[in-house]
Design a protein around this motif. Structure first.
Motif, mmCIF file in Angstrom:
data_model
loop_
_atom_site.group_PDB
_atom_site.id
_atom_site.type_symbol
_atom_site.label_atom_id
_atom_site.label_comp_id
_atom_site.label_asym_id
_atom_site.label_seq_id
_atom_site.Cartn_x
_atom_site.Cartn_y
_atom_site.Cartn_z
ATOM 1 N N GLU A 112 33.833 16.600 -28.246
ATOM 2 C CA GLU A 112 34.033 18.048 -28.201
ATOM 3 C C GLU A 112 34.457 18.634 -29.545
ATOM 4 O OE1 GLU A 112 35.685 19.455 -24.097
ATOM 5 O OE2 GLU A 112 36.786 17.620 -24.643
ATOM 6 N N VAL A 113 34.606 17.793 -30.536
ATOM 7 C CA VAL A 113 35.042 18.241 -31.859
ATOM 8 C C VAL A 113 33.817 18.437 -32.760
ATOM 9 C CG1 VAL A 113 36.315 17.604 -33.944
ATOM 10 C CG2 VAL A 113 37.294 17.144 -31.675
ATOM 11 N N VAL A 114 33.720 19.596 -33.380
ATOM 12 C CA VAL A 114 32.605 19.893 -34.285
ATOM 13 C C VAL A 114 33.168 20.327 -35.632
ATOM 14 C CG1 VAL A 114 30.569 21.307 -34.704
ATOM 15 C CG2 VAL A 114 31.112 20.571 -32.372
ATOM 16 N N ILE A 115 32.742 19.613 -36.691
ATOM 17 C CA ILE A 115 33.144 19.911 -38.069
ATOM 18 C C ILE A 115 31.934 20.464 -38.817
ATOM 19 C CG2 ILE A 115 33.991 18.971 -40.244
ATOM 20 C CD1 ILE A 115 36.114 18.831 -38.175
ATOM 21 N N GLU A 116 32.145 21.530 -39.573
ATOM 22 C CA GLU A 116 31.075 22.163 -40.335
ATOM 23 C C GLU A 116 31.374 22.055 -41.829
ATOM 24 O OE1 GLU A 116 29.415 26.234 -39.245
ATOM 25 O OE2 GLU A 116 30.685 26.717 -40.963
ATOM 26 N N ARG A 117 30.304 21.892 -42.629
ATOM 27 C CA ARG A 117 30.426 21.913 -44.099
ATOM 28 C C ARG A 117 29.412 22.904 -44.659
ATOM 29 N NH1 ARG A 117 29.582 16.668 -48.034
ATOM 30 N NH2 ARG A 117 31.804 16.401 -47.615
ATOM 31 N N GLU A 118 29.835 23.693 -45.651
ATOM 32 C CA GLU A 118 28.946 24.556 -46.408
ATOM 33 C C GLU A 118 29.161 24.300 -47.893
ATOM 34 O OE1 GLU A 118 28.136 28.637 -44.060
ATOM 35 O OE2 GLU A 118 30.236 28.337 -44.608
ATOM 36 N N VAL A 119 28.059 24.394 -48.672
ATOM 37 C CA VAL A 119 28.118 24.162 -50.105
ATOM 38 C C VAL A 119 27.469 25.352 -50.817
ATOM 39 C CG1 VAL A 119 27.373 22.701 -52.023
ATOM 40 C CG2 VAL A 119 28.055 21.649 -49.849
ATOM 41 N N VAL A 131 33.184 23.872 -48.400
ATOM 42 C CA VAL A 131 34.072 24.376 -47.355
ATOM 43 C C VAL A 131 33.847 23.575 -46.075
ATOM 44 C CG1 VAL A 131 34.747 26.377 -45.986
ATOM 45 C CG2 VAL A 131 33.990 26.679 -48.355
ATOM 46 N N HIS A 132 34.940 23.040 -45.509
ATOM 47 C CA HIS A 132 34.899 22.349 -44.223
ATOM 48 C C HIS A 132 35.685 23.164 -43.208
ATOM 49 C CE1 HIS A 132 34.170 19.236 -47.230
ATOM 50 N NE2 HIS A 132 33.507 18.578 -46.300
ATOM 51 N N LEU A 232 39.259 23.317 -44.733
ATOM 52 C CA LEU A 232 39.678 22.495 -45.866
ATOM 53 C C LEU A 232 38.599 22.665 -46.928
ATOM 54 C CD1 LEU A 232 41.070 20.350 -47.547
ATOM 55 C CD2 LEU A 232 40.136 18.598 -46.033
ATOM 56 N N SER A 233 38.983 23.264 -48.050
ATOM 57 C CA SER A 233 38.009 23.585 -49.090
ATOM 58 C C SER A 233 38.347 22.853 -50.377
ATOM 59 C CB SER A 233 37.989 25.095 -49.368
ATOM 60 O OG SER A 233 37.603 25.812 -48.211
ATOM 61 N N VAL A 234 37.285 22.427 -51.083
ATOM 62 C CA VAL A 234 37.412 21.753 -52.366
ATOM 63 C C VAL A 234 36.494 22.450 -53.356
ATOM 64 C CG1 VAL A 234 37.013 19.605 -53.628
ATOM 65 C CG2 VAL A 234 38.050 19.538 -51.360
ATOM 66 N N ALA A 249 35.596 29.978 -49.960
ATOM 67 C CA ALA A 249 34.970 30.831 -48.947
ATOM 68 C C ALA A 249 34.359 32.072 -49.589
ATOM 69 C CB ALA A 249 35.999 31.225 -47.887
ATOM 70 N N THR A 250 34.996 32.581 -50.639
ATOM 71 C CA THR A 250 34.450 33.742 -51.357
ATOM 72 C C THR A 250 33.143 33.388 -52.040
ATOM 73 O OG1 THR A 250 36.681 34.615 -51.720
ATOM 74 C CG2 THR A 250 34.927 35.435 -53.161
ATOM 75 N N VAL A 251 33.081 32.194 -52.624
ATOM 76 C CA VAL A 251 31.856 31.753 -53.292
ATOM 77 C C VAL A 251 30.699 31.676 -52.300
ATOM 78 C CG1 VAL A 251 30.762 29.859 -54.545
ATOM 79 C CG2 VAL A 251 33.117 30.517 -55.085
ATOM 80 N N VAL A 252 30.962 31.146 -51.108
ATOM 81 C CA VAL A 252 29.920 31.054 -50.082
ATOM 82 C C VAL A 252 29.440 32.450 -49.694
ATOM 83 C CG1 VAL A 252 29.415 30.378 -47.705
ATOM 84 C CG2 VAL A 252 30.704 28.833 -49.197
#
Length: 678
Positions: A112-119, A131-132, A232-234, A249-252
């Protein structure tokens, strides 16, 4: 999967080896980039989250590890090792990948756990944001997320391993760390590790006959406890390491807004459907800004740089078809010193300046920018003068017939420029057909611009007519097509021969003699039809035109193996996607149908470099795409060809409507006369 501004893959692709074949790319507008595969496996030495404009690989990966409330840990990364093992196999948890508005997004599901990543990357700066987010979980549940930073600092074309000193990792003020003083990685709760991950394997490099093994340095981990919708962002960046970039998040969000603005601009230039949208964003990846503020073009990712020929060949598609007129004008102005460079040094390029003349004239014709025409006309005339007197590369107008001759193609001066230690694979000493088509076109372009600027163009037009007549006379071959070379030197013949020849080998280069705006053979409809029939029967594939007909001596239908094998095949049968542009234009000029020519290429947008067009494909079926998966010339050719097809369709519709009105008028005329008699 239909191509467009949004591309998606489900678990069947994401969780299998198929996901290792689809590549994504994000760029920073300065030449830097991040790239990888849909499933997350690094299959190339170039794959990583931060590659600098000078082509150094920095941050190779961020490996996610999720700790569930019960204490179980799940590794979401995927790596292949020299032993053949794929471990961890986090792609088995990957349920969804999406590329929307230029931003790739992954979603992993663990129950039931869903993790998302954006680059995304900061436009105008070599900086990446990762961004995770916890996007789904049972009510009240939190999870621990750790990201292991795998680092290196090396030339993107090489490897680094444990036989060298480990990367120098130093803690940075305010969090994160720096590597070798060259780049910085920043995120929450950093905990140093400091160990080698040994024998990481890149399968695509093995397939290219190159060293596929390297070692990566685990610098440490970033960690956070995530509740629903928390992140959690790097961030990682090179350049000024103290200048922290905007929040991830602003960059995305900024990347998405910029992509939508580009699409609105392109829509005013006619790019409106889903395929156009994907191609507009692909074109943007190739357009960069140099440190001095001038635009430039990266010929292809992940390994090419910027080259005059590629830039100017791609100009119409990248800048005019997308409505980027101001940037294009600045790029053209940046090459105002081209005549001086042609006289002073070797460019290693016999036709790039002629493509520059073509680009400048097309820009003025499209935009009506008379001021730019007046500004660039002396430059274009200088290019003509440089060819007339002879360039440092040994290209000169022959005084006997006015055609351009390559005196000694020792370094591969035409676009067929693959080289081996012994010399060019396809030496083209003599008078290449496409060079002289471009020469006649350049004379026509300069003549048109002189008239536009109110200057006498009679001398230039007279010279073009003489060159045009010589092209038709000298290049007409007995086989029904054009010679690829006339006055060819013996070195251009793989079978030897001691005298100068005219080479009737069947290649696609002759298309330029029929497709350019001032094409020298445009007034030869019967010859054009014969050439298109020959090319259509032997050179056309779903993904471009073969560089050599299969029946010709030296044909190579595959492009595989080591450097020698691939370079040998590069222009000896391999299909080139950029040639679809001239092919479409030549067919339109001949009144032949073109609506299905690009069907396979449009589907290809979702196959290799997502949203983009590959450099080349194999000449033999099934015509596997190869070379650079993100190619400027290929993207530009498809954009320009689609625009040409739309314009042709509109013209045909208008013509048929006019014909129908004339027919109705003729039918109505007798009735009017009969009514008058009554």
């Amino acid at each position: 999967m239909p191509p467009g501004s949004v591309m998606t893959f489900g678990p069947h692709v994401c969780g299998s080896a198929s996901g290792f074949e689809h590549e994504w790319l994000v760029t920073d507008g300065t030449g830097g980039y991040a790239t990888g595969t849909v499933a997350g496996l690094r299959t190339r030495r170039y794959h990583g989250l931060l590659v600098t404009p000078d082509r150094h690989l920095a941050l190779a990966a961020l490996d996610p590890v999720v700790t569930l409330p019960g204490g179980a840990t799940v590794r979401l990364a995927v790596h292949e090792w020299a032993s053949g093992a794929i471990e961890p196999a986090g792609h088995h948890h990957l349920e969804h990948f999406e590329l929307a508005d230029g931003v790739p997004r992954w979603r992993w599901r663990i129950g039931e756990v869903v993790i998302e990543r954006e680059v995304a990357m900061t436009h105008g700066r070599n900086s990446v944001a990762v961004v995770h987010r916890l996007v789904d979980a049972p009510a009240g549940v939190t999870v621990e997320l750790a990201l292991t930073a795998l680092c290196t600092w090396r030339d993107a074309d090489g490897e680094r391993d444990r036989t060298t000193e480990p990367p120098a990792v130093e803690l940075a003020g305010g969090g994160g760390f720096t590597v070798d003083g060259a780049y910085r990685v920043d995120g929450p709760d950093f905990r140093p590790v400091g160990e080698w991950y040994l024998d990481a394997y890149a399968r695509e490099e093995a397939a290219r006959g190159l060293n596929p093994v390297e070692d990566l340095w685990a610098a440490g981990t970033f960690q956070a406890t995530l509740a629903l919708d928390e992140t959690l962002s790097v961030s990682a960046w090179s350049g000024d390491l103290d200048a922290v970039p905007p929040a991830a998040a602003t960059v995305v969000a900024d990347t998405r807004r910029r992509a939508r603005k580009l699409l609105r601009t392109a829509a005013t230039a006619g790019a409106r459907d889903a395929v156009d949208k994907a191609l507009v964003l692909a074109a943007d990846q190739c357009i960069v800004t140099k440190p001095d503020g001038t635009p430039d073009v990266v010929a292809g990712y992940p390994w090419f740089g910027s080259y005059l020929r590629d830039t100017m060949t791609a100009y119409e598609g990248l800048f005019l078809a997308t409505g980027r007129f101001d940037e294009g004008a600045r790029l053209l102005r940046a090459h105002a010193d081209l005549p001086e460079r042609m006289r002073a040094s070797r460019l290693g390029d016999c036709d790039g300046p002629l493509w520059f003349v073509h680009a400048a004239e097309r820009h003025v014709a499209r935009t009506g920018d008379d001021a730019l025409a007046a500004e660039l006309l002396p430059v274009l005339e200088g290019v003509i003068a440089a060819y007339t007197k002879g360039t440092r590369d040994g290209v000169r107008a022959d005084t006997s017939d006015g055609l351009l001759a390559v005196e000694a193609d020792e370094s591969g001066l035409t676009w067929m420029n693959a080289r081996l230690p012994r010399g060019p694979v396809t030496p083209r000493d003599g008078k290449p057909v496409e060079l002289n088509a471009l020469w006649a076109n350049a004379l026509g372009a300069v003549g048109a611009l002189r008239e536009r600027c109110g200057r006498d163009a009679s001398v230039v037009h007279s010279r073009r007519e003489a060159v045009k007549a010589q092209v038709v006379k000298r290049f007409r071959a007995p086989d029904g097509w054009l010679f690829d070379l006339v006055d060819a030197r013996p070195a251009a013949y793989p079978k030897g021969g001691g005298s100068i020849h005219d080479d009737a080998v069947l290649r696609p280069n002759q298309l330029l003699a029929f497709s350019l705006p001032y094409a020298p053979a445009a007034d030869e409809p019967r010859l054009r039809t014969q050439v298109l029939q020959a090319i259509g029967a032997t050179l056309v594939t779903p993904l471009g035109l073969r560089s050599l007909a299969p029946a010709e001596y030296g044909y190579h239908g595959t492009h595989r193996g080591g450097v020698v094998a691939r370079d040998t095949a590069y222009h000896q049968g391999t299909a080139w996607l950029w040639l679809l542009g001239p092919y479409v234009e030549a067919r339109i000029a001949a009144g032949l149908p073109v609506d299905t020519v690009l069907t396979a290429v449009e589907a290809h947008l979702g196959e290799c470099g997502l949203g983009s067009v590959s450099e080349i494909a194999e000449g033999d079926a099934p015509h596997r795409a190869t070379g650079a998966p993100f190619s400027a010339r290929s993207v530009a050719a498809v954009l320009h060809a689609r625009a040409a097809i739309r314009a042709n369709r509109k013209l045909q519709t208008a013509s048929s409507g006019k014909t129908e009105k004339l027919k109705l008028a003729r039918d109505a005329a007798p009735r009017k006369r009969r009514n008058a008699l009554r």
